[in-house]
Design an enzyme around this catalytic site. Structure first.
Site, mmCIF file in Angstrom:
data_model
loop_
_atom_site.group_PDB
_atom_site.id
_atom_site.type_symbol
_atom_site.label_atom_id
_atom_site.label_comp_id
_atom_site.label_asym_id
_atom_site.label_seq_id
_atom_site.Cartn_x
_atom_site.Cartn_y
_atom_site.Cartn_z
ATOM 1 N N ASN A 102 3.767 -34.798 -14.294
ATOM 2 C CA ASN A 102 4.799 -33.995 -14.962
ATOM 3 C C ASN A 102 5.369 -32.942 -14.020
ATOM 4 O O ASN A 102 4.667 -32.424 -13.157
ATOM 5 C CB ASN A 102 4.219 -33.338 -16.216
ATOM 6 C CG ASN A 102 3.739 -34.369 -17.216
ATOM 7 O OD1 ASN A 102 4.113 -35.533 -17.115
ATOM 8 N ND2 ASN A 102 2.903 -33.972 -18.154
ATOM 9 N N HIS A 119 4.868 -35.639 -8.788
ATOM 10 C CA HIS A 119 6.308 -35.920 -8.854
ATOM 11 C C HIS A 119 7.161 -34.655 -8.741
ATOM 12 O O HIS A 119 8.310 -34.647 -9.173
ATOM 13 C CB HIS A 119 6.637 -36.707 -10.135
ATOM 14 C CG HIS A 119 6.053 -38.099 -10.140
ATOM 15 N ND1 HIS A 119 5.863 -38.835 -11.288
ATOM 16 C CD2 HIS A 119 5.620 -38.884 -9.116
ATOM 17 C CE1 HIS A 119 5.332 -40.018 -10.968
ATOM 18 N NE2 HIS A 119 5.167 -40.070 -9.663
ATOM 19 N N THR A 186 -0.050 -41.122 -20.495
ATOM 20 C CA THR A 186 0.812 -41.805 -19.527
ATOM 21 C C THR A 186 0.817 -43.302 -19.807
ATOM 22 O O THR A 186 -0.216 -43.863 -20.177
ATOM 23 C CB THR A 186 0.385 -41.534 -18.058
ATOM 24 O OG1 THR A 186 1.230 -42.293 -17.176
ATOM 25 C CG2 THR A 186 -1.068 -41.871 -17.780
ATOM 26 N N ALA A 229 -2.713 -35.906 -27.645
ATOM 27 C CA ALA A 229 -3.478 -35.125 -26.676
ATOM 28 C C ALA A 229 -3.771 -33.716 -27.212
ATOM 29 O O ALA A 229 -4.864 -33.183 -27.025
ATOM 30 C CB ALA A 229 -2.701 -35.035 -25.366
#
Ligand code: BJW
Length: 242
Positions: A102, A119, A186, A229
């Site tokens: 993220n 990323h 994910t 989550a």
């Protein structure tokens, strides 16, 4: 309801090093859209137009505007109970590493310390020509230019680009040296990030998955906990604390 075996709780409690590998589902409950699936970003926008260098060079203002829009969402978002639980695990376990795909900075804002960002980070930008870094310029409506004349782009990793080597190498080391590897929110379809799950498994870590549905990597996991989550991580933390 959390259906976790007492023996697995003991394994987590006794682990020397626990890794949390997170994706967009981690921040879904903070109001940040995921990429794939029914409400995913890629259902409304084309990755080939927005998340790659050719798209940016073709229409820099449009891509900049898209990141400005997403930056506004991230800036107004708060870490959710899942981010907060992961940060709190640091108090109860000897070593905790967060590896995130993220770009939203929410793990850091929740208090996690040892984070690898695979990323990039939407809060940073850099000049494509001279590589000078810029923060605090995301409010500008059109793509800004550096003093050297170069275009400024968000410091995120687009398709076809290499991941930041220091971040990926640190993440690989953590994946190959941990006892427990949690895969949270994910789809695990984007590489090389997803390869870390295989690295952890090959090096002997126990894999636990937390997702609202099964994924391609569920087969690698000792348990796939199906649920949000933000609900499941605080429940696991509670078991560890007891
Ligand atoms: C919840 C939940 C809740 C929801 N609780 N769960 C063929 C094979 C292998 C590789 C390739 C290939 N073809 C091309 C490649 C390479 C490519 C790739 O992997 N493509 C695949 C898509 C096929 N990879 C790259 O290009 C990478 N670079 C690279 O390979 O460099 C080497 C190279 C260089 C030069 C030439 C050739 C090679 C770079 C990848 C960069 C990815 N960038 C993005 C955009 C970042 C910037 C931005 O945000 O704008 O990163 S794409 C996007 O996907 C983003 C994410 O980090 C990444 C992963 O997505 P994630 O996080 O998994 O999200 P979702 O939406 O997919 O899943 C969410 C999940 O959450 C779902 O499972 C839900 O069920 C779940 N969920 N709510 C728990 N509340």
């Amino acid at each position: 309801m959390l259906d976790i075996k007492k023996s697995d709780i003991e394994k987590i409690k006794n682990a020397g090093h626990v890794v949390f590998f997170s994706g967009a589902g981690m921040s879904q409950e903070s109001g940040i859209a995921t990429f794939r699936g029914k409400d995913g970003i890629w259902n409304k926008f084309k990755p080939e137009e927005l998340a790659n260098i050719n798209g940016f060079m073709k229409n820099p203002d449009m891509v900049w505007e898209w990141y400005k829009y997403r930056h506004d969402i991230v800036r107004n978002a708060e870490p959710n109970q899942g981010h907060i639980a992961i940060a709190e695990f640091q108090k109860y376990l000897p070593k905790v590493t967060v590896i995130t795909q993220n770009i939203d900075n929410l793990h850091k804002r929740a208090g996690s310390k040892n984070i690898f960002e695979l990323h990039g980070n939407i809060e940073r930008n850099y000049c494509m020509k001279c590589k000078t870094f810029y923060n605090e310029i995301n409010e500008i409506p059109e793509v800004p230019k550096c003093r050297c004349g170069g275009l400024i782009r968000p410091d995120v990793v687009w398709f076809g680009e290499y991941l930041p080597q220091d971040q990926f190498q640190g993440a690989e080391l953590a994946a190959s040296n941990c006892d427990i590897f949690f895969v949270v929110g994910t789809s695990a379809v984007v590489y090389p990030a997803a390869s870390l799950i295989y690295t952890a498994k090959d090096c002997g870590a126990i894999i636990f998955e937390i997702n609202i549905e099964k994924t391609d990597i569920s087969i690698l996991a000792r348990e796939s906990f199906i649920g949000k989550a933000g609900n499941l991580l605080p429940m696991i933390l509670k078991e560890i604390k007891e």
